[in-house]
Design a protein around this motif. Structure first.
Motif, PDB file in Angstrom:
ATOM      1  N   GLU A 120      52.673   2.990   7.270  1.00  0.00           N
ATOM      2  CA  GLU A 120      51.324   2.725   6.799  1.00  0.00           C
ATOM      3  C   GLU A 120      50.454   2.154   7.923  1.00  0.00           C
ATOM      4  N   GLN A 121      51.032   1.297   8.753  1.00  0.00           N
ATOM      5  CA  GLN A 121      50.266   0.750   9.886  1.00  0.00           C
ATOM      6  C   GLN A 121      49.963   1.830  10.927  1.00  0.00           C
ATOM      7  N   VAL A 122      50.953   2.705  11.148  1.00  0.00           N
ATOM      8  CA  VAL A 122      50.722   3.791  12.107  1.00  0.00           C
ATOM      9  C   VAL A 122      49.620   4.728  11.606  1.00  0.00           C
ATOM     10  N   ARG A 123      49.601   5.030  10.330  1.00  0.00           N
ATOM     11  CA  ARG A 123      48.586   5.919   9.761  1.00  0.00           C
ATOM     12  C   ARG A 123      47.197   5.326   9.914  1.00  0.00           C
ATOM     13  N   ALA A 124      47.091   3.997   9.767  1.00  0.00           N
ATOM     14  CA  ALA A 124      45.784   3.362   9.898  1.00  0.00           C
ATOM     15  C   ALA A 124      45.216   3.553  11.301  1.00  0.00           C
ATOM     16  N   ALA A 125      46.093   3.654  12.293  1.00  0.00           N
ATOM     17  CA  ALA A 125      45.616   3.812  13.682  1.00  0.00           C
ATOM     18  C   ALA A 125      45.460   5.262  14.083  1.00  0.00           C
ATOM     19  N   THR A 126      46.368   6.146  13.618  1.00  0.00           N
ATOM     20  CA  THR A 126      46.365   7.541  14.093  1.00  0.00           C
ATOM     21  C   THR A 126      45.776   8.534  13.087  1.00  0.00           C
ATOM     22  N   LEU A 127      45.533   8.101  11.831  1.00  0.00           N
ATOM     23  CA  LEU A 127      45.001   8.958  10.771  1.00  0.00           C
ATOM     24  C   LEU A 127      45.940  10.114  10.410  1.00  0.00           C
ATOM     25  N   ALA A 128      47.197  10.018  10.809  1.00  0.00           N
ATOM     26  CA  ALA A 128      48.170  11.067  10.521  1.00  0.00           C
ATOM     27  C   ALA A 128      48.947  10.709   9.261  1.00  0.00           C
ATOM     28  N   GLY A 129      49.171  11.732   8.425  1.00  0.00           N
ATOM     29  CA  GLY A 129      50.038  11.539   7.277  1.00  0.00           C
ATOM     30  C   GLY A 129      51.486  11.727   7.685  1.00  0.00           C
ATOM     31  N   ILE A 130      52.347  10.724   7.411  1.00  0.00           N
ATOM     32  CA  ILE A 130      53.743  10.759   7.870  1.00  0.00           C
ATOM     33  C   ILE A 130      54.649  10.577   6.662  1.00  0.00           C
ATOM     34  N   ARG A 131      55.622  11.461   6.568  1.00  0.00           N
ATOM     35  CA  ARG A 131      56.605  11.371   5.490  1.00  0.00           C
ATOM     36  C   ARG A 131      58.001  11.588   6.078  1.00  0.00           C
ATOM     37  N   VAL A 132      58.971  10.832   5.550  1.00  0.00           N
ATOM     38  CA  VAL A 132      60.366  11.012   5.942  1.00  0.00           C
ATOM     39  C   VAL A 132      61.116  11.473   4.700  1.00  0.00           C
ATOM     40  N   VAL A 133      61.858  12.597   4.830  1.00  0.00           N
ATOM     41  CA  VAL A 133      62.595  13.130   3.688  1.00  0.00           C
ATOM     42  C   VAL A 133      64.092  13.062   3.981  1.00  0.00           C
ATOM     43  N   ASP A 134      64.886  12.990   2.902  1.00  0.00           N
ATOM     44  CA  ASP A 134      66.330  13.010   3.075  1.00  0.00           C
ATOM     45  C   ASP A 134      66.804  14.450   3.180  1.00  0.00           C
ATOM     46  N   THR A 135      68.098  14.649   3.116  1.00  0.00           N
ATOM     47  CA  THR A 135      68.649  15.985   3.325  1.00  0.00           C
ATOM     48  C   THR A 135      68.313  16.948   2.198  1.00  0.00           C
ATOM     49  N   GLU A 136      67.747  16.475   1.082  1.00  0.00           N
ATOM     50  CA  GLU A 136      67.364  17.335  -0.038  1.00  0.00           C
ATOM     51  C   GLU A 136      65.854  17.505  -0.127  1.00  0.00           C
ATOM     52  N   GLY A 137      65.121  16.971   0.845  1.00  0.00           N
ATOM     53  CA  GLY A 137      63.663  17.123   0.856  1.00  0.00           C
ATOM     54  C   GLY A 137      62.931  16.085   0.043  1.00  0.00           C
ATOM     55  N   VAL A 138      63.608  15.039  -0.422  1.00  0.00           N
ATOM     56  CA  VAL A 138      62.963  13.988  -1.205  1.00  0.00           C
ATOM     57  C   VAL A 138      62.344  12.977  -0.247  1.00  0.00           C
ATOM     58  N   VAL A 139      61.094  12.582  -0.531  1.00  0.00           N
ATOM     59  CA  VAL A 139      60.380  11.649   0.345  1.00  0.00           C
ATOM     60  C   VAL A 139      60.963  10.256   0.134  1.00  0.00           C
ATOM     61  N   VAL A 140      61.512   9.667   1.210  1.00  0.00           N
ATOM     62  CA  VAL A 140      62.086   8.327   1.145  1.00  0.00           C
ATOM     63  C   VAL A 140      61.253   7.320   1.923  1.00  0.00           C
ATOM     64  N   ALA A 141      60.322   7.780   2.731  1.00  0.00           N
ATOM     65  CA  ALA A 141      59.400   6.880   3.450  1.00  0.00           C
ATOM     66  C   ALA A 141      58.104   7.651   3.666  1.00  0.00           C
ATOM     67  N   SER A 142      56.950   6.956   3.545  1.00  0.00           N
ATOM     68  CA  SER A 142      55.673   7.650   3.653  1.00  0.00           C
ATOM     69  C   SER A 142      54.599   6.682   4.099  1.00  0.00           C
ATOM     70  N   SER A 143      53.608   7.208   4.788  1.00  0.00           N
ATOM     71  CA  SER A 143      52.455   6.391   5.164  1.00  0.00           C
ATOM     72  C   SER A 143      51.558   6.132   3.965  1.00  0.00           C
ATOM     73  N   SER A 144      51.804   6.824   2.855  1.00  0.00           N
ATOM     74  CA  SER A 144      51.107   6.577   1.584  1.00  0.00           C
ATOM     75  C   SER A 144      52.158   6.349   0.516  1.00  0.00           C
ATOM     76  N   SER A 145      52.237   5.127  -0.026  1.00  0.00           N
ATOM     77  CA  SER A 145      53.295   4.780  -0.965  1.00  0.00           C
ATOM     78  C   SER A 145      53.237   5.604  -2.247  1.00  0.00           C
TER      79      SER A 145
END
Length: 526
Positions: A120-145
């Motif tokens: 979320e802090q990185v998104r505030a500076a870079t305006l990029a949407g960031i998501r981390v998915v597990d091996t099944e494609g489920v979002v486990v971390a995101s710049s937008s909760s």
């Protein structure tokens, strides 16, 4: 010059289009490179946090996709290179991620919860949407909760990343209802750059990082550099103004001079018959010379017509006056005349009428010669000269000699034209020297390499120096009492001129020497 201007304009237009295309590519690749750099860091952080909790043994998926970029000799390096272009096909816009029916993998979920505040802090500076998915494609971390525990498994780039392949794609962007034209220039574009990077541990895939951002647009880059571009525009405007002034001086002034020259030609002003001085532009100089040459030719032609009309009037006036006088005498005094006197007057009328007939015939021949159109033709000289000699002997000439030319030698003239001209020269020689005068026909090389001379030389009394300068003038003849019209050589010269040939009077110690100078066919030139 105009061709150079056209080529320059085409080159500048092409260069401008190429620059815009290259610049668009560069802007997209710049955004892609930034997302790759961010994604590599996020993937490494996620991998390190996950590694601390992963038990011994296999975890995640086996990597099945080959690495798409060249790998250096140092196998520890695994570069990810930007590859997107503005011309690449854009994928449909991604639908809003839906909640996952499959629960997130617990270890990935735990590592992702720790990572979300950082994203979320990185998104505030870079305006990029960031998501981390597990091996099944489920979002486990995101710049937008709000996107946590949704699934991206249906997206092509995520599927490829979970096979171990880094992927960059363009997706069409759907405008947000609250977007305003001036709210954010960074959102003023129709595409988004999406980068999906696998989280790798050896040959195993532990998940993927998906990053999305709208690339900078050409409009935003132009706006950001508006002051420099404005200054450059003023400089270019000044350069264009200078070029316009130069064009006005180089083209406008000569064009005005050409207009002045044409007006002078129309008014028969002598200045119109001279090409303009220092026109600079070669095409305009050639046009001015052509105008001057055309005006000179028209003036000479006009003078020729005036002189010709005066000569025709003079030539017709004498026999007409003689005929009129004889008719008046016969009408008034016919009864008082003896038969011999009446016969003499009638003979004079008949002779003058015949002379007028010959003049009219020769004038028609001259008109045809002046309007003759050149058509490609060739004639072999040997047979033509022999045939001309036989014809002259049959007509009473007893001393005509032919020097045989080289076998096969030809000239670029129609047979009837060359035959008529040579027969006129032979007839003139007999007319002034009688049937017994010797006439020699021969061929020799002209001073010009691609021309030959057909020479007709007689052993008569020759032409006086005072008459040599007038020999080609229309109506000039020294055999008027023998029926000469003074148009034979004029007609011959006109016929030859149509075929780029000419008739020359050559110096001669005895008699008279004429030469028909004609071009030889191209294949016979050495």
């Amino acid at each position: 010059m105009f061709a150079a201007v056209g080529v320059a304009g085409f080159a500048l237009t092409l260069a401008g289009l190429a620059f815009v295309r290259v610049y668009d590519n560069q802007l997209i690749r710049q955004t892609e490179s930034e997302l790759i750099a961010q994604g590599a860091v996020v993937a490494e952080v996620f991998r390190e946090r996950l590694r601390a909790t992963v038990p011994e043994g296999a975890y995640g998926r086996e990597r099945t996709a080959p690495w798409p970029f060249p790998i250096p000799d140092d196998t520890r390096l695994r570069p990810i290179l930007p590859s997107l272009r503005a011309s690449d096909a854009s994928l449909p816009p991604g639908d809003t991620p839906r909640p996952s029916r499959v629960p997130a993998e617990p270890l990935s979920h735990a590592a992702g919860l720790q990572l979300t505040p950082l994203l979320e802090q990185v998104r505030a500076a870079t305006l990029a949407g960031i998501r981390v998915v597990d091996t099944e494609g489920v979002v486990v971390a995101s710049s937008s909760s709000a996107l946590l525990w949704t699934t991206l498994a249906d997206r092509t780039e995520v599927q490829r990343a979970l096979r171990g392949e880094p992927v960059s794609v363009l997706r069409r962007r759907v405008a947000d209802p609250e977007d305003t034209p001036l709210a954010s220039l960074s959102r003023d574009t129709g595409i988004r750059v999406t980068v999906a990077l696998p989280v790798l541990e050896g040959d195993r895939v532990w998940g993927a990082v998906v990053l999305t951002r709208t690339p900078m647009t050409f409009a935003k880059a132009t706006y950001a550099d508006r002051w420099n571009l404005t200054a450059t525009g003023f400089v270019l405007l000044g350069a264009v103004a200078l070029m316009s002034l130069a064009a006005a001086a180089l083209v406008g002034r000569p064009v005005r001079a050409l207009v002045k020259q044409t007006r002078a030609i129309a008014m028969s002003d002598p200045s119109g018959f001279e090409p303009m001085a220092r026109p600079v532009v070669a095409e305009l100089a050639e046009l001015s010379e052509s105008l001057a040459g055309m005006a000179t030719a028209l003036r000479d032609r006009n003078q020729y017509i005036r002189s010709f009309a005066a000569n025709v009037s003079h030539e017709f006036k004498t026999p007409l006056a003689s005929i009129q006088g004889a008719v008046e005498l016969l009408r008034d005094s016919a009864d008082a005349m003896s038969p011999e006197q009446r016969a003499r007057f009638l003979a004079n009328v008949d002779a003058d009428a015949r002379r007028l007939t010959r003049l009219v015939q020769r004038l028609l021949e001259l008109a045809r010669a002046d309007s003759m159109t050149a058509t490609p033709a060739q004639v072999e000289l040997g047979p033509l000269l022999e045939g001309l000699a036989l014809r002259a002997r049959a007509d009473g000439a007893t001393a005509i000699h032919v020097t045989a030319p080289p076998a096969g030698l030809k000239v670029s003239l129609p047979q009837e034209v060359l035959d008529d001209v040579l027969w006129q020269l032979v007839t003139n020689a007999r007319q002034h020297g009688g049937d017994t005068v010797r006439v020699d026909l021969s061929v020799e090389q002209a001073p010009e390499a691609d021309l030959v001379r057909v020479v007709v030389k007689d052993r008569g009394k020759g032409i006086s120096e005072s008459n040599r300068a007038r020999i080609f003038d229309a109506f000039f003849t020294t055999a008027r009492e023998r029926g000469g019209t003074g148009l034979g050589l004029t007609i011959a010269q006109s016929m030859l001129r149509a075929f780029h040939a000419r008739l020359e009077l050559l110096p001669s110690d005895t008699g008279t020497t004429f030469a028909v100078v004609a071009p030889v066919p191209r294949l016979q030139r050495k």
